[in-house]
Motif scaffolding. Structure first.
Motif, PDB file in Angstrom:
ATOM      1  N   GLN A 145     -83.197  48.135  12.583  1.00  0.00           N
ATOM      2  CA  GLN A 145     -84.101  47.319  13.383  1.00  0.00           C
ATOM      3  C   GLN A 145     -84.622  48.066  14.607  1.00  0.00           C
ATOM      4  O   GLN A 145     -85.361  47.513  15.395  1.00  0.00           O
ATOM      5  N   GLY A 146     -84.225  49.317  14.795  1.00  0.00           N
ATOM      6  CA  GLY A 146     -84.777  50.106  15.885  1.00  0.00           C
ATOM      7  C   GLY A 146     -83.918  50.195  17.111  1.00  0.00           C
ATOM      8  O   GLY A 146     -84.425  50.453  18.203  1.00  0.00           O
ATOM      9  N   PHE A 147     -82.616  50.033  17.006  1.00  0.00           N
ATOM     10  CA  PHE A 147     -81.740  50.110  18.160  1.00  0.00           C
ATOM     11  C   PHE A 147     -81.524  51.560  18.572  1.00  0.00           C
ATOM     12  O   PHE A 147     -81.573  52.475  17.753  1.00  0.00           O
ATOM     13  N   THR A 148     -81.233  51.764  19.845  1.00  0.00           N
ATOM     14  CA  THR A 148     -81.019  53.113  20.367  1.00  0.00           C
ATOM     15  C   THR A 148     -79.545  53.484  20.458  1.00  0.00           C
ATOM     16  O   THR A 148     -79.227  54.641  20.711  1.00  0.00           O
ATOM     17  N   ASN A 149     -78.659  52.509  20.299  1.00  0.00           N
ATOM     18  CA  ASN A 149     -77.226  52.800  20.364  1.00  0.00           C
ATOM     19  C   ASN A 149     -76.474  51.828  19.469  1.00  0.00           C
ATOM     20  O   ASN A 149     -76.971  50.746  19.150  1.00  0.00           O
ATOM     21  N   HIS A 150     -75.274  52.226  19.074  1.00  0.00           N
ATOM     22  CA  HIS A 150     -74.420  51.349  18.282  1.00  0.00           C
ATOM     23  C   HIS A 150     -73.825  50.297  19.213  1.00  0.00           C
ATOM     24  O   HIS A 150     -73.170  50.632  20.206  1.00  0.00           O
ATOM     25  N   ASN A 151     -74.047  49.044  18.897  1.00  0.00           N
ATOM     26  CA  ASN A 151     -73.559  47.957  19.739  1.00  0.00           C
ATOM     27  C   ASN A 151     -72.055  47.796  19.558  1.00  0.00           C
ATOM     28  O   ASN A 151     -71.549  47.753  18.440  1.00  0.00           O
ATOM     29  N   LEU A 152     -71.368  47.694  20.673  1.00  0.00           N
ATOM     30  CA  LEU A 152     -69.916  47.558  20.657  1.00  0.00           C
ATOM     31  C   LEU A 152     -69.538  46.106  20.386  1.00  0.00           C
ATOM     32  O   LEU A 152     -68.839  45.455  21.160  1.00  0.00           O
ATOM     33  N   ARG A 153     -70.021  45.584  19.281  1.00  0.00           N
ATOM     34  CA  ARG A 153     -69.664  44.215  18.915  1.00  0.00           C
ATOM     35  C   ARG A 153     -68.249  44.228  18.359  1.00  0.00           C
ATOM     36  O   ARG A 153     -67.938  44.978  17.451  1.00  0.00           O
ATOM     37  N   LEU A 154     -67.426  43.379  18.915  1.00  0.00           N
ATOM     38  CA  LEU A 154     -66.034  43.353  18.467  1.00  0.00           C
ATOM     39  C   LEU A 154     -65.477  41.961  18.688  1.00  0.00           C
ATOM     40  O   LEU A 154     -65.522  41.434  19.784  1.00  0.00           O
ATOM     41  N   SER A 155     -64.964  41.346  17.652  1.00  0.00           N
ATOM     42  CA  SER A 155     -64.331  40.038  17.772  1.00  0.00           C
ATOM     43  C   SER A 155     -63.166  40.013  16.808  1.00  0.00           C
ATOM     44  O   SER A 155     -63.345  39.929  15.599  1.00  0.00           O
ATOM     45  N   HIS A 156     -61.963  40.120  17.350  1.00  0.00           N
ATOM     46  CA  HIS A 156     -60.783  40.249  16.491  1.00  0.00           C
ATOM     47  C   HIS A 156     -59.671  39.361  17.028  1.00  0.00           C
ATOM     48  O   HIS A 156     -59.353  39.403  18.202  1.00  0.00           O
ATOM     49  N   ASN A 157     -59.084  38.549  16.168  1.00  0.00           N
ATOM     50  CA  ASN A 157     -57.932  37.738  16.537  1.00  0.00           C
ATOM     51  C   ASN A 157     -56.702  38.288  15.843  1.00  0.00           C
ATOM     52  O   ASN A 157     -56.680  38.446  14.628  1.00  0.00           O
ATOM     53  N   ASN A 158     -55.678  38.600  16.626  1.00  0.00           N
ATOM     54  CA  ASN A 158     -54.433  39.115  16.062  1.00  0.00           C
ATOM     55  C   ASN A 158     -53.803  38.054  15.179  1.00  0.00           C
ATOM     56  O   ASN A 158     -53.540  36.939  15.629  1.00  0.00           O
ATOM     57  N   PRO A 159     -53.530  38.354  13.892  1.00  0.00           N
ATOM     58  CA  PRO A 159     -52.990  37.338  12.983  1.00  0.00           C
ATOM     59  C   PRO A 159     -51.604  36.840  13.370  1.00  0.00           C
ATOM     60  O   PRO A 159     -51.197  35.773  12.948  1.00  0.00           O
ATOM     61  N   VAL A 160     -50.874  37.595  14.221  1.00  0.00           N
ATOM     62  CA  VAL A 160     -49.538  37.142  14.619  1.00  0.00           C
ATOM     63  C   VAL A 160     -49.561  36.398  15.938  1.00  0.00           C
ATOM     64  O   VAL A 160     -48.526  36.047  16.484  1.00  0.00           O
ATOM     65  N   ALA A 161     -50.754  36.156  16.474  1.00  0.00           N
ATOM     66  CA  ALA A 161     -50.851  35.451  17.748  1.00  0.00           C
ATOM     67  C   ALA A 161     -50.364  34.012  17.608  1.00  0.00           C
ATOM     68  O   ALA A 161     -50.487  33.389  16.567  1.00  0.00           O
ATOM     69  N   SER A 162     -49.817  33.491  18.706  1.00  0.00           N
ATOM     70  CA  SER A 162     -49.284  32.134  18.690  1.00  0.00           C
ATOM     71  C   SER A 162     -50.397  31.123  18.529  1.00  0.00           C
ATOM     72  O   SER A 162     -51.445  31.212  19.151  1.00  0.00           O
ATOM     73  N   GLU A 163     -50.200  30.149  17.686  1.00  0.00           N
ATOM     74  CA  GLU A 163     -51.200  29.100  17.475  1.00  0.00           C
ATOM     75  C   GLU A 163     -51.276  28.145  18.651  1.00  0.00           C
ATOM     76  O   GLU A 163     -52.214  27.387  18.785  1.00  0.00           O
ATOM     77  N   SER A 164     -50.260  28.199  19.531  1.00  0.00           N
ATOM     78  CA  SER A 164     -50.233  27.256  20.640  1.00  0.00           C
ATOM     79  C   SER A 164     -51.178  27.660  21.758  1.00  0.00           C
ATOM     80  O   SER A 164     -51.456  26.887  22.649  1.00  0.00           O
ATOM     81  N   SER A 165     -51.655  28.891  21.721  1.00  0.00           N
ATOM     82  CA  SER A 165     -52.555  29.366  22.762  1.00  0.00           C
ATOM     83  C   SER A 165     -53.935  29.593  22.179  1.00  0.00           C
ATOM     84  O   SER A 165     -54.093  30.306  21.204  1.00  0.00           O
ATOM     85  N   SER A 166     -54.926  28.996  22.795  1.00  0.00           N
ATOM     86  CA  SER A 166     -56.294  29.132  22.296  1.00  0.00           C
ATOM     87  C   SER A 166     -56.775  30.555  22.450  1.00  0.00           C
ATOM     88  O   SER A 166     -56.454  31.235  23.412  1.00  0.00           O
ATOM     89  N   SER A 167     -57.571  31.017  21.500  1.00  0.00           N
ATOM     90  CA  SER A 167     -58.138  32.357  21.587  1.00  0.00           C
ATOM     91  C   SER A 167     -59.444  32.354  22.370  1.00  0.00           C
ATOM     92  O   SER A 167     -60.081  33.382  22.533  1.00  0.00           O
TER      93      SER A 167
END
Length: 347
Positions: A275-297
């Motif tokens: 699409q014509g971008f000048t740099n690689h976008n640092l898009r990152l969205s990762h949830n650790n699978p061992v994270a506690s369910e009691s705390s919202s991400s």
């Protein structure tokens, strides 16, 4: 009478007022604990990025700590990062990577990171990032002759990358290299026309000599033998012609893989690059699978809006001692000093 005497004695007993516990002081953005958390966060971000370059910490914008119990805290960080010269596949430690200067058309990353500190050990729950190049207007204002980042799918850029890789493969006696992605590109028009490119490569199962007979049979090495590398090239097209290429292979790095996008990479292009971008976008969205369910991400609103909250902090501290406090309660500690120091430069 006995009751009256008892009452008098009771009244005369010393009265001990309960002293409330001093609330723990909030962390400042430049406190050692904050910097330790930021170091873990930046390492995690770079470790989970698949394209572009490694990023270094420029400033801690905000930090918030939520106690969860004994020796258990959730930490929210808002970080400003800057792109380095080390490709994400490079084995060079981040501490040895050079941050690109402002004049080189810097790229800034903005990240929100959620961590847990359990029994003194930090681990990342989730991170959300994006990155963008500094505006061309800002650079031209301070450095009128500095070339700006060019679109990664610019025709001149693609021509320069193809010519550079062909030139290298025609002169080497080692493995035939394939392009895996274009990292950066600049085009300078005056006084000479120059196209500068940076791109990542990978070794194939063919030698450069074998590739001359049947290049289509040359495939990237499997993960347990992979060998990635990086090339820089400068192509002069006017008024004379010249091409300088430098390619270096990193050697096999166990556990290091390249995430192939779901499309042809013969030109080293990614979906967002087309699409014509000048740099690689640092898009990152990762949830650790061992994270506690009691705390919202999810990140708390106060953290996401940190930049707008931090500015009046000085005024709030100045007014702090003028506010009356209820009897029996100690005054709340002043707001922490955020944002933190700038380590390199501000975009």
């Amino acid at each position: 009478m006995k009751a009256l005497v008892a009452l008098i004695l009771l009244v005369q007993l010393p009265i001990h007022k309960a002293v409330p516990a001093t609330p723990s002081a909030p962390l400042g953005c430049d406190d050692p604990e904050s910097e330790a958390a930021a170091e873990v966060a930046v390492s995690y971000i770079n470790g989970h990025s698949h394209h572009g370059y490694k990023f270094a910490l420029n400033r801690i914008e905000n930090i918030r700590v939520l106690p969860q119990g004994l020796n258990n805290e959730i930490i929210f960080l808002e970080l400003d990062l800057l792109e380095t010269t080390c490709h994400i596949l490079s084995p060079t430690p981040l501490a040895n990577c050079t941050v690109r200067s402002f004049e080189q058309h810097a790229v800034e990353g903005d990240c929100d990171v959620k961590l847990q500190k359990l029994n003194g050990k930090l681990s990342v729950y989730a991170s959300k990032c994006h990155s963008h190049a500094d505006s061309g207007e800002d650079i031209i204002q301070l450095c009128p002759d500095c070339p700006l980042l060019a679109s990664l799918n610019n025709t001149e850029v693609l021509t320069a990358v193809t010519a550079a890789l062909n030139d290298h493969n025609s002169k080497t006696a080692d493995a035939y290299l394939r392009l895996i992605e274009i990292g950066r590109a600049k085009i300078q028009s005056h006084p000479v026309h120059i196209v500068s490119v940076e791109f990542a490569v990978a070794a194939t199962n063919c030698s450069a000599e074998e590739a001359k007979d049947n290049v289509e049979a040359c495939q990237l090495l499997p993960d347990d033998q992979s060998n990635f590398g990086f090339c820089t090239a400068v192509m002069v097209t006017r008024p004379s012609q010249d091409l300088r290429v430098d390619c270096q292979l990193y050697g096999h790095q166990p556990g290091v893989t390249y995430s192939q996008p779901g499309q042809d990479t013969s030109a080293g292009l990614l979906p967002n690059v087309v699409q014509g971008f000048t740099n690689h976008n640092l898009r990152l969205s990762h949830n650790n699978p061992v994270a506690s369910e009691s705390s919202s991400s999810e990140f708390p609103t106060s953290v996401l809006a940190a930049k707008s909250v931090a500015k009046p902090a000085v005024a709030e501290v100045a007014q702090h001692d003028k506010v009356p406090h209820p009897v029996g309660f100690l005054p709340l500690p002043p707001p922490p000093p955020c944002p933190g120091k700038i380590r390199h430069f501000k975009i």
